[in-house]
Design a protein around this motif. Sequence first.
Motif, PDB file in Angstrom:
ATOM      1  N   TRP A  71       0.807  -1.218   0.000  1.00 35.63           N
ATOM      2  CA  TRP A  71       0.000   0.000   0.000  1.00 35.63           C
ATOM      3  C   TRP A  71       0.838   1.264   0.000  1.00 35.63           C
ATOM      4  O   TRP A  71       0.384   2.308  -0.490  1.00 35.63           O
ATOM      5  CB  TRP A  71      -0.980  -0.022   1.170  1.00 35.63           C
ATOM      6  CG  TRP A  71      -2.083  -1.000   0.950  1.00 35.63           C
ATOM      7  CD1 TRP A  71      -2.326  -2.163   1.631  1.00 35.63           C
ATOM      8  CD2 TRP A  71      -3.071  -0.942  -0.089  1.00 35.63           C
ATOM      9  NE1 TRP A  71      -3.405  -2.813   1.091  1.00 35.63           N
ATOM     10  CE2 TRP A  71      -3.890  -2.086   0.035  1.00 35.63           C
ATOM     11  CE3 TRP A  71      -3.356  -0.045  -1.112  1.00 35.63           C
ATOM     12  CZ2 TRP A  71      -4.967  -2.351  -0.807  1.00 35.63           C
ATOM     13  CZ3 TRP A  71      -4.421  -0.290  -1.965  1.00 35.63           C
ATOM     14  CH2 TRP A  71      -5.209  -1.431  -1.807  1.00 35.63           C
ATOM     15  N   MET A  74       1.518   1.783  -3.631  1.00 38.07           N
ATOM     16  CA  MET A  74       0.306   2.294  -4.269  1.00 38.07           C
ATOM     17  C   MET A  74       0.081   3.772  -3.951  1.00 38.07           C
ATOM     18  O   MET A  74      -0.606   4.475  -4.692  1.00 38.07           O
ATOM     19  CB  MET A  74      -0.914   1.483  -3.816  1.00 38.07           C
ATOM     20  CG  MET A  74      -1.067   0.149  -4.517  1.00 38.07           C
ATOM     21  SD  MET A  74      -1.458   0.388  -6.271  1.00 38.07           S
ATOM     22  CE  MET A  74      -1.723  -1.312  -6.784  1.00 38.07           C
ATOM     23  N   ALA A  75       0.645   4.239  -2.838  1.00 39.62           N
ATOM     24  CA  ALA A  75       0.406   5.604  -2.384  1.00 39.62           C
ATOM     25  C   ALA A  75       1.365   6.624  -2.982  1.00 39.62           C
ATOM     26  O   ALA A  75       1.210   7.827  -2.748  1.00 39.62           O
ATOM     27  CB  ALA A  75       0.507   5.660  -0.860  1.00 39.62           C
ATOM     28  N   PHE A  80      -0.695   6.771  -7.125  1.00 38.88           N
ATOM     29  CA  PHE A  80      -1.793   7.466  -6.455  1.00 38.88           C
ATOM     30  C   PHE A  80      -1.873   8.931  -6.884  1.00 38.88           C
ATOM     31  O   PHE A  80      -2.962   9.490  -7.050  1.00 38.88           O
ATOM     32  CB  PHE A  80      -1.573   7.365  -4.948  1.00 38.88           C
ATOM     33  CG  PHE A  80      -2.780   7.637  -4.106  1.00 38.88           C
ATOM     34  CD1 PHE A  80      -3.866   6.766  -4.101  1.00 38.88           C
ATOM     35  CD2 PHE A  80      -2.828   8.753  -3.290  1.00 38.88           C
ATOM     36  CE1 PHE A  80      -4.971   7.010  -3.305  1.00 38.88           C
ATOM     37  CE2 PHE A  80      -3.919   9.001  -2.483  1.00 38.88           C
ATOM     38  CZ  PHE A  80      -5.001   8.125  -2.493  1.00 38.88           C
ATOM     39  N   ASN A  98      -9.341  -2.226  -6.787  1.00 34.41           N
ATOM     40  CA  ASN A  98      -8.478  -1.442  -5.912  1.00 34.41           C
ATOM     41  C   ASN A  98      -9.238  -0.222  -5.392  1.00 34.41           C
ATOM     42  O   ASN A  98      -9.173   0.870  -5.957  1.00 34.41           O
ATOM     43  CB  ASN A  98      -7.193  -1.022  -6.618  1.00 34.41           C
ATOM     44  CG  ASN A  98      -6.142  -0.524  -5.641  1.00 34.41           C
ATOM     45  OD1 ASN A  98      -6.405   0.333  -4.823  1.00 34.41           O
ATOM     46  ND2 ASN A  98      -4.930  -1.055  -5.748  1.00 34.41           N
ATOM     47  N   PRO A 100      -8.910   1.933  -2.792  1.00 31.66           N
ATOM     48  CA  PRO A 100      -8.244   3.217  -2.523  1.00 31.66           C
ATOM     49  C   PRO A 100      -7.931   4.012  -3.790  1.00 31.66           C
ATOM     50  O   PRO A 100      -8.056   5.241  -3.795  1.00 31.66           O
ATOM     51  CB  PRO A 100      -6.965   2.807  -1.787  1.00 31.66           C
ATOM     52  CG  PRO A 100      -7.328   1.525  -1.122  1.00 31.66           C
ATOM     53  CD  PRO A 100      -8.209   0.819  -2.122  1.00 31.66           C
ATOM     54  N   LYS A 104      -9.477   7.702  -5.019  1.00 26.64           N
ATOM     55  CA  LYS A 104      -8.674   8.826  -5.518  1.00 26.64           C
ATOM     56  C   LYS A 104      -9.209   9.298  -6.862  1.00 26.64           C
ATOM     57  O   LYS A 104      -9.332  10.507  -7.101  1.00 26.64           O
ATOM     58  CB  LYS A 104      -7.211   8.401  -5.648  1.00 26.64           C
ATOM     59  CG  LYS A 104      -6.282   9.452  -6.273  1.00 26.64           C
ATOM     60  CD  LYS A 104      -6.208  10.717  -5.452  1.00 26.64           C
ATOM     61  CE  LYS A 104      -5.020  11.597  -5.841  1.00 26.64           C
ATOM     62  NZ  LYS A 104      -5.018  12.042  -7.223  1.00 26.64           N
ATOM     63  N   SER A 113      -8.379   5.989   4.623  1.00 25.40           N
ATOM     64  CA  SER A 113      -7.677   5.402   3.490  1.00 25.40           C
ATOM     65  C   SER A 113      -6.347   4.786   3.911  1.00 25.40           C
ATOM     66  O   SER A 113      -5.513   5.438   4.560  1.00 25.40           O
ATOM     67  CB  SER A 113      -7.419   6.465   2.417  1.00 25.40           C
ATOM     68  OG  SER A 113      -6.546   5.982   1.422  1.00 25.40           O
ATOM     69  N   THR A 115      -3.916   4.017   1.970  1.00 30.13           N
ATOM     70  CA  THR A 115      -2.813   4.657   1.250  1.00 30.13           C
ATOM     71  C   THR A 115      -2.375   5.926   1.966  1.00 30.13           C
ATOM     72  O   THR A 115      -1.177   6.201   2.098  1.00 30.13           O
ATOM     73  CB  THR A 115      -3.226   4.973  -0.194  1.00 30.13           C
ATOM     74  OG1 THR A 115      -4.498   5.636  -0.194  1.00 30.13           O
ATOM     75  CG2 THR A 115      -3.327   3.724  -1.030  1.00 30.13           C
ATOM     76  N   GLN A 118      -0.304   5.081   4.922  1.00 29.55           N
ATOM     77  CA  GLN A 118       1.071   4.683   4.618  1.00 29.55           C
ATOM     78  C   GLN A 118       1.958   5.880   4.302  1.00 29.55           C
ATOM     79  O   GLN A 118       3.140   5.891   4.646  1.00 29.55           O
ATOM     80  CB  GLN A 118       1.076   3.684   3.454  1.00 29.55           C
ATOM     81  CG  GLN A 118       0.563   2.313   3.827  1.00 29.55           C
ATOM     82  CD  GLN A 118       1.358   1.697   4.962  1.00 29.55           C
ATOM     83  OE1 GLN A 118       2.578   1.609   4.913  1.00 29.55           O
ATOM     84  NE2 GLN A 118       0.655   1.267   6.005  1.00 29.55           N
TER      85      GLN A 118
END
Length: 503
Positions: A71, A74-75, A80, A98, A100, A104, A113, A115, A118
């Motif tokens: 994650w 992904m962030a 993201f 997905n 999160p 977005k 969230s 993400t 993280q």
Amino acid sequence: MKLHTKIKSIIKFSTLVFMLVLTSCSDDYLEVGTYGTPEVKNYYKSPVDAEQGMISVYSAMNEMYARKNFWASMATDLIFGDIGTDDFMKGGNRVNDNIPLDQKKLYEIPTSSITVEQIWAVNYKGIYYANLILEKVPAIVFEDTARKQEILAEAHFLRAYFYFDLVNSFGGVPLIEKPLKYNEANLPRATEEATYAFIEDELELAIAGLPSRFDKDDNYLGRADKGAALGLMMRVSLYQNKMNQVKTYGEQLFALPYVLDADVNHIFKQSGEWGSGSIFEINFSSNTSLLGMGIIQRVSPRSKKGGGFMQAKRELRDAYVVNVVGTDTIRDPRYDATFYTPNDKAGTYGTGWYIRKYSWAPYSDYSSPKTGGNANSANNVRVLRLADAYLMYAEAIYTTNPTLAIEYVNKVRKRARESGGVGNLFPEDLPLTLTGDTLRDAIYKERRLELAGEGYRYHDLIRTGRAAAVLGPLGFQTGKHEVMPIPYSQIQLAKGVLTQNNY
């Protein structure tokens, strides 16, 4: 987990120095052996301890892109950040694949969230490690006193790097300048201005104390150096609209012997790592199961064992069209250097166009991972590039010295044109007669073309005041979506000390 609880966890678990190794994909840069895990109170006694502790600071920077934290990767702005813009759609294998990322895309990020959590957690982990270095290393006796100063300067650079990610994500954040005890860690947010001022102070110390990689051998690659600090200071200044500072630090950066890589098709290849125009990269290796980069798997087609996320929209791809002659469409050579579409589109949801800059063979010369799974790629992250610095500089001076601004934009366009081969005529140089808003808009477009897929579009639209017009139809709300929500866990457990953004 709230801020003071998070810091407590960091103190509890990070008293162990991570057994982490940073290596490049092509050479063993920053290679450190495997060591034990002594407690902090008995650690930081020798130069070897300091070097190993410094690796732990870099490990947090790597974690944001790494295999080991799904994650967090992904962030990043590489994924993201630009989802929900006019450049990239979410992709995946269905509309709500997905959650999160879907949130977005829709501008419906909840305070819970994972993400967002993280981004907060990993950056503060890195800050904690940097604070340990800055607190403990000054008391260590070094025979090589120059190396001691380099270590401290690296820690200042990385602390600035982590805080810059935080301020771009959340606005002002708590400024933690030393390792804290549990009962000291519940701090209020600093203002955005104070956070940026702290970042600038850190980078000034880094600039003063860091060597240039051009004065070191290849074993230094992967560490922060003077060029990286100058380049990051340019970006920090640009995001605050401090154009005189962008100019000042740009001129210092350009005094170093960086040169644009001759071919745009080479920059993001394995053979292009740490090329002549690379200012800073984050090194990864797929030689072990823990040191790889997870981004490639996330953004590769599902037919190639990827997640299929971050697919390029038609509007972005059409921006590379420079001429139409009959039935032939002529595109900027950066189009093919930036995008690809696989022959096998099985499982595709979206446009089917992916980011070549972060890809595996046959779309680059990086092989797919053989160790540690598909999310263990060897690709380095290109954090700062000379072309980006040229365009930041051009944007900073276009009102005061338009001719010089055009010269720097044309350096980037000339490289793109020559990458198309002998006889290629596009993109043409910008005419020297451009001034004012017309020149400004040309610089904005050049950034979009040169830096597509590198995580800057969203921030560029916000900082230049174009987000409402460009992103408004997609759900962006002025006064809200410039930043993300502070993680709900931090708000709840801070007991009113942390204030929430407009969420």
